[in-house]
Design an enzyme around this catalytic site. Structure first.
Site, PDB file in Angstrom:
ATOM      1  N   LYS A   1       0.823  -1.222   0.000  1.00  0.00           N
ATOM      2  CA  LYS A   1       0.000   0.000   0.000  1.00  0.00           C
ATOM      3  C   LYS A   1       0.854   1.267   0.000  1.00  0.00           C
ATOM      4  O   LYS A   1       0.476   2.257  -0.607  1.00  0.00           O
ATOM      5  CB  LYS A   1      -1.028   0.001   1.139  1.00  0.00           C
TER       6      LYS A   1
ATOM      7  N   ARG B   1       2.638  -7.116  13.939  1.00  0.00           N
ATOM      8  CA  ARG B   1       1.901  -6.167  13.083  1.00  0.00           C
ATOM      9  C   ARG B   1       0.800  -6.891  12.322  1.00  0.00           C
ATOM     10  O   ARG B   1      -0.290  -6.363  12.122  1.00  0.00           O
ATOM     11  CB  ARG B   1       2.864  -5.475  12.110  1.00  0.00           C
TER      12      ARG B   1
ATOM     13  N   ARG C   1      12.973  -5.262   2.629  1.00  0.00           N
ATOM     14  CA  ARG C   1      12.564  -3.882   2.346  1.00  0.00           C
ATOM     15  C   ARG C   1      13.588  -2.840   2.830  1.00  0.00           C
ATOM     16  O   ARG C   1      14.126  -2.946   3.916  1.00  0.00           O
ATOM     17  CB  ARG C   1      11.212  -3.611   3.001  1.00  0.00           C
TER      18      ARG C   1
ATOM     19  N   ARG D   1      13.746  -0.288   8.120  1.00  0.00           N
ATOM     20  CA  ARG D   1      12.893   0.109   9.241  1.00  0.00           C
ATOM     21  C   ARG D   1      13.133  -0.787  10.450  1.00  0.00           C
ATOM     22  O   ARG D   1      13.303  -1.984  10.285  1.00  0.00           O
ATOM     23  CB  ARG D   1      11.417   0.038   8.825  1.00  0.00           C
TER      24      ARG D   1
ATOM     25  N   ARG E   1      -6.972   3.152  10.762  1.00  0.00           N
ATOM     26  CA  ARG E   1      -6.640   1.794  11.193  1.00  0.00           C
ATOM     27  C   ARG E   1      -7.622   1.298  12.237  1.00  0.00           C
ATOM     28  O   ARG E   1      -7.540   0.142  12.657  1.00  0.00           O
ATOM     29  CB  ARG E   1      -5.247   1.787  11.794  1.00  0.00           C
TER      30      ARG E   1
HETATM   31  P1  ADP Z   1       2.772  -1.213   8.067  1.00  0.00           P
HETATM   32  O1  ADP Z   1       3.745  -1.671   7.027  1.00  0.00           O
HETATM   33  O2  ADP Z   1       2.784  -2.135   9.280  1.00  0.00           O
HETATM   34  O3  ADP Z   1       1.400  -0.970   7.538  1.00  0.00           O
HETATM   35  P2  ADP Z   1       3.104   1.679   8.680  1.00  0.00           P
HETATM   36  O4  ADP Z   1       4.325   2.373   8.169  1.00  0.00           O
HETATM   37  O5  ADP Z   1       1.803   2.035   8.071  1.00  0.00           O
HETATM   38  O6  ADP Z   1       3.421   0.122   8.614  1.00  0.00           O
HETATM   39  O7  ADP Z   1       3.007   1.914  10.268  1.00  0.00           O
HETATM   40  C1  ADP Z   1       4.094   1.638  11.141  1.00  0.00           C
HETATM   41  C2  ADP Z   1       3.618   1.697  12.598  1.00  0.00           C
HETATM   42  O8  ADP Z   1       3.136   3.029  12.901  1.00  0.00           O
HETATM   43  C3  ADP Z   1       2.452   0.781  12.954  1.00  0.00           C
HETATM   44  O9  ADP Z   1       2.884  -0.536  13.294  1.00  0.00           O
HETATM   45  C4  ADP Z   1       1.820   1.516  14.149  1.00  0.00           C
HETATM   46  O10 ADP Z   1       2.566   1.326  15.333  1.00  0.00           O
HETATM   47  C5  ADP Z   1       1.967   2.985  13.757  1.00  0.00           C
HETATM   48  N1  ADP Z   1       0.793   3.525  12.988  1.00  0.00           N
HETATM   49  C6  ADP Z   1       0.812   3.950  11.701  1.00  0.00           C
HETATM   50  N2  ADP Z   1      -0.407   4.408  11.334  1.00  0.00           N
HETATM   51  C7  ADP Z   1      -1.199   4.265  12.421  1.00  0.00           C
HETATM   52  C8  ADP Z   1      -2.577   4.539  12.678  1.00  0.00           C
HETATM   53  N3  ADP Z   1      -3.380   5.050  11.732  1.00  0.00           N
HETATM   54  N4  ADP Z   1      -3.073   4.262  13.918  1.00  0.00           N
HETATM   55  C9  ADP Z   1      -2.281   3.742  14.876  1.00  0.00           C
HETATM   56  N5  ADP Z   1      -0.982   3.440  14.705  1.00  0.00           N
HETATM   57  C10 ADP Z   1      -0.438   3.702  13.489  1.00  0.00           C
END
Ligand code: ADP
Length: 222
Positions: free
Chosen positions: A22, A179, A135, A168, A96
């Site tokens: 995504k 996750r 990644r 990351r 989320r």
């Molecule tokens: P992923 O590849 O797991 O989708 P993201 O880069 O979107 O990773 O998010 C990394 C971390 O940031 C998540 O595991 C969470 O801890 C936090 N996070 C990101 N977006 C949100 C959100 N909308 N609500 C709560 N936590 C979030």
């Protein structure tokens, strides 16, 4: 507001688990539509790197793969959305939770706006593990690479801005599984929420990046 060409949706949310593609698809689509790419993960990582109060609050949750609080995420989103939400946006990693989805509806309503499209990218965990472990990302411009599937032209260096690529902290198998578990809790609820609201499309995202871009573009222009 300037009239937009018909048949092209510009206020978009991408839903999908970690490693579903995504982030890559959102960056591509936002560029193509000339609208901001709003990734709450990138926003949080920028706050953490800057050592802000908000970043300090979010650091432990993101490192372990748990969600940060709705309140904190919503403060970030409201700040990045701007006053009128025009000419559009691509959200990635937000909402989320159903509470975040309801808050987004409210934020858009206050700006006389609404979502045009919610895209759900579906990928099995087995496909995601290899993607995540390899990644690499650019901390400066946010471009995402993969050590073998989508390598940069020069080892360890971003093609776009020349910054040193980083892995990351949460891209390891242990945190990925957490996750993925967290996504298993919120993903289906959000899918159900957006199915009810219309403008929802779902796609098999266990495909190459180019194939995914084509599918995403088809849904955007449908
Ligand atoms: P992923 O590849 O797991 O989708 P993201 O880069 O979107 O990773 O998010 C990394 C971390 O940031 C998540 O595991 C969470 O801890 C936090 N996070 C990101 N977006 C949100 C959100 N909308 N609500 C709560 N936590 C979030």
């Amino acid at each position: 507001m300037e009239a937009q060409p018909t048949g092209k949706r510009r206020r978009i949310v991408l839903l999908g688990g970690p490693g579903s593609g995504k982030g890559t698809a959102a960056a591509w689509l936002a560029k193509k539509l000339a609208v901001p790419h709003l990734s709450t993960g990138d926003m949080l990582r920028a706050e953490i790197a800057a050592g802000s109060d908000l970043g300090r609050e979010a650091a432990a949750s993101t490192a372990s793969g748990r969600l940060v609080s709705d309140d904190l995420v919503l403060r970030l989103v409201a700040a990045h959305l701007g006053k009128d939400a025009a000419p559009g946006f691509v959200f990635d990693g937000f909402p989320r939770t159903v509470a975040q989805a309801e808050s987004l509806d409210r934020l858009l309503h206050e700006r006389a706006s609404r979502l045009d499209l919610v895209l759900h990218l579906d990928v099995p965990l087995a496909a995601v593990e290899e993607r995540i472990v390899g990644r690499l990302g650019c901390p400066s411009c946010g471009r995402v690479y993969h050590a073998t599937r989508m390598p940069p032209k020069k080892d360890g260096v971003c093609d776009v801005c020349g910054a040193a690529l980083q892995k990351r902290k949460d891209d390891n198998l242990e945190v990925l599984r957490e996750r993925w578990k967290v996504y298993g809790e919120w993903g289906p609820r959000l899918v159900a929420y957006y199915r009810r609201h219309g403008g929802f499309a779902e796609m098999d995202a266990d495909v190459t990046a180019e194939e995914l871009y084509a599918k995403v573009w088809e849904a955007t222009t449908a």
